[in-house]
Motif scaffolding. Structure first.
Motif, PDB file in Angstrom:
ATOM      1  N   LEU A 107      54.148  26.615  61.923  1.00 17.04           N
ATOM      2  CA  LEU A 107      55.286  27.085  63.174  1.00 17.04           C
ATOM      3  C   LEU A 107      54.565  26.766  64.173  1.00 17.04           C
ATOM      4  N   ILE A 108      55.157  26.305  64.604  1.00 14.69           N
ATOM      5  CA  ILE A 108      55.930  25.628  66.287  1.00 14.69           C
ATOM      6  C   ILE A 108      56.908  25.945  67.229  1.00 14.69           C
ATOM      7  N   VAL A 109      57.261  26.671  67.750  1.00 18.05           N
ATOM      8  CA  VAL A 109      58.016  26.712  68.548  1.00 18.05           C
ATOM      9  C   VAL A 109      58.120  25.763  70.269  1.00 18.05           C
ATOM     10  N   ARG A 110      59.270  25.185  69.907  1.00 19.85           N
ATOM     11  CA  ARG A 110      59.156  24.051  71.036  1.00 19.85           C
ATOM     12  C   ARG A 110      60.290  23.839  72.165  1.00 19.85           C
ATOM     13  N   GLN A 111      60.762  23.233  73.437  1.00 18.29           N
ATOM     14  CA  GLN A 111      61.912  23.133  73.986  1.00 18.29           C
ATOM     15  C   GLN A 111      62.064  21.852  74.620  1.00 18.29           C
ATOM     16  N   CYS A 112      62.955  20.817  74.494  1.00 29.09           N
ATOM     17  CA  CYS A 112      63.256  19.476  75.346  1.00 29.09           C
ATOM     18  C   CYS A 112      63.280  19.514  77.235  1.00 29.09           C
ATOM     19  N   GLU A 113      62.495  18.546  77.325  1.00 30.30           N
ATOM     20  CA  GLU A 113      63.002  19.060  78.711  1.00 30.30           C
ATOM     21  C   GLU A 113      64.051  18.879  79.469  1.00 30.30           C
ATOM     22  N   ARG A 114      65.175  18.025  79.017  1.00 24.08           N
ATOM     23  CA  ARG A 114      66.187  18.060  79.019  1.00 24.08           C
ATOM     24  C   ARG A 114      67.118  18.142  77.596  1.00 24.08           C
ATOM     25  N   ASN A 115      68.604  18.018  78.657  1.00 23.06           N
ATOM     26  CA  ASN A 115      69.324  18.066  76.986  1.00 23.06           C
ATOM     27  C   ASN A 115      69.447  17.005  76.381  1.00 23.06           C
ATOM     28  N   ARG A 116      69.165  16.238  75.265  1.00 19.08           N
ATOM     29  CA  ARG A 116      68.661  15.189  74.530  1.00 19.08           C
ATOM     30  C   ARG A 116      69.615  14.527  73.560  1.00 19.08           C
ATOM     31  N   GLY A 117      71.434  16.115  72.967  1.00 25.14           N
ATOM     32  CA  GLY A 117      71.999  15.674  72.108  1.00 25.14           C
ATOM     33  C   GLY A 117      71.444  15.557  70.664  1.00 25.14           C
TER      34      GLY A 117
END
Length: 326
Positions: free
Chosen positions: A66-76
């Motif tokens: 399991l990996i939980v992450r977030q994009c640095e900026r909104n990508r679409g």
């Protein structure tokens, strides 16, 4: 994929503004009967989606990676998925959404379908639709035939593909062609897969598909927009989408020098169909009526577009205000 990759399947659970539904979506992913890599990824939501996801899986110790992450900026959606395809280690990518609920057997059924058919590069399924509160709406909703190839899209005359929320692809669909070049990820991935082989839409419902007015598809087609500008907004958005899809598939064809003449001709016709639809809608929006004739004539020459093109020819005879334009 690394030769030592532990998991055949990577689940890519994408989320945006899903504070109220992300925990249930994660639970559904973790309930999969086959161990897999699960990447929960928030597209830089302005709400607490990422924080809720992190808290919900704190201390997880189960069979999945399991990996939980977030994009640095909104990508679409398309750019977000392209980022995840590059990160994932599996040979099969199963796409899930942060507001839907996967059935526990989804990964196992999808992998079995791929393993049984080496010529299949995309697998979707019928879906059971639910409302925002999770109550059932419609069961067994099908978006595509049970099996399809390039020839289907030439005949069908509608630019629908496998539903993104139910879609799974082989790794090659990304690696062969690179990052997605537009926002319509379901259209592009389904058509790329058809370039490489065939696709399936399983009869077994594998997700509860939430009908969300703020989904990308509903936004593009202005399905919940009651304003006088609804028709214009829908056409402007679909014109851009169709042109982007055509550009991506045209570039993908160029990366397949080994494509035989018959399949290449079918693929080029699909690109042409998307461009005709974009040109026709663009002309209706902003061009004099005489400029409608070119796309209408080109559409009449494509069997799958003849009905739509004939209907557009009739629109030449009525005031523009009758179909939502000033």
């Amino acid at each position: 994929m690394s030769a030592t990759s532990e998991f055949a399947v990577s689940v890519l659970l994408i989320a945006y503004r899903a504070t109220d539904t992300i925990a249930a979506a994660i639970d559904a992913a973790l309930a999969q009967t086959e161990p897999c890599e699960i990447i929960v990824s928030d597209d830089c939501s302005p709400d607490d989606t990422f924080a809720v996801a992190q808290r919900h899986v704190a201390g997880y110790a189960g069979p999945h990676r399991l990996i939980v992450r977030q994009c640095e900026r909104n990508r679409g959606v398309a750019a977000h998925l392209s980022e995840l395809f590059a990160l994932a280690s599996g040979r099969i990518f199963v796409i899930m959404a942060g507001d839907d609920l996967a059935r526990p057997q989804r990964v196992a059924a999808t992998r079995a379908a791929f393993d049984e058919r080496p010529d299949v590069y995309a697998v979707g399924a019928v879906v059971d639709e639910i409302d925002l509160a999770g109550a059932p709406l419609r069961r067994g909703v099908r978006h595509m035939p049970a099996e399809f190839g390039l020839d289907y899209f030439v005949r069908a005359g509608k630019l629908a593909t496998l539903l993104g929320a139910s879609l799974a692809i082989r790794r090659e669909v990304f690696e062969r062609f690179g990052p997605l070049r537009a926002s319509a990820e379901d259209n592009i991935l389904t058509l790329r897969a058809a370039l490489l082989g065939r696709g399936l839409c399983l009869d077994q419902a594998l997700i509860d598909y939430r009908q969300n007015p703020e989904s990308l598809g509903n936004w593009i087609f202005a399905r919940h927009d009651d304003s006088p500008e609804r028709f214009r907004r829908r056409y402007e958005r679909t014109v851009r989408m169709y042109r982007d899809v055509a550009d991506d598939i045209e570039a993908s064809i160029a990366q397949l020098p080994e494509l035989d003449a018959e399949r290449r001709a079918l693929a080029e016709r699909i690109v042409r169909i998307y461009r005709i639809e974009a040109d026709a809608r663009s002309a209706i929006l902003d061009r004099p009526r005489r400029d409608w004739l070119g796309p209408i004539w080109r559409g009449l020459r494509e069997p799958g577009l003849r009905r739509k093109s004939a209907e557009r020819a009739l629109k030449l005879l009525v005031p523009r205000r009758w179909f939502g334009l000033r």
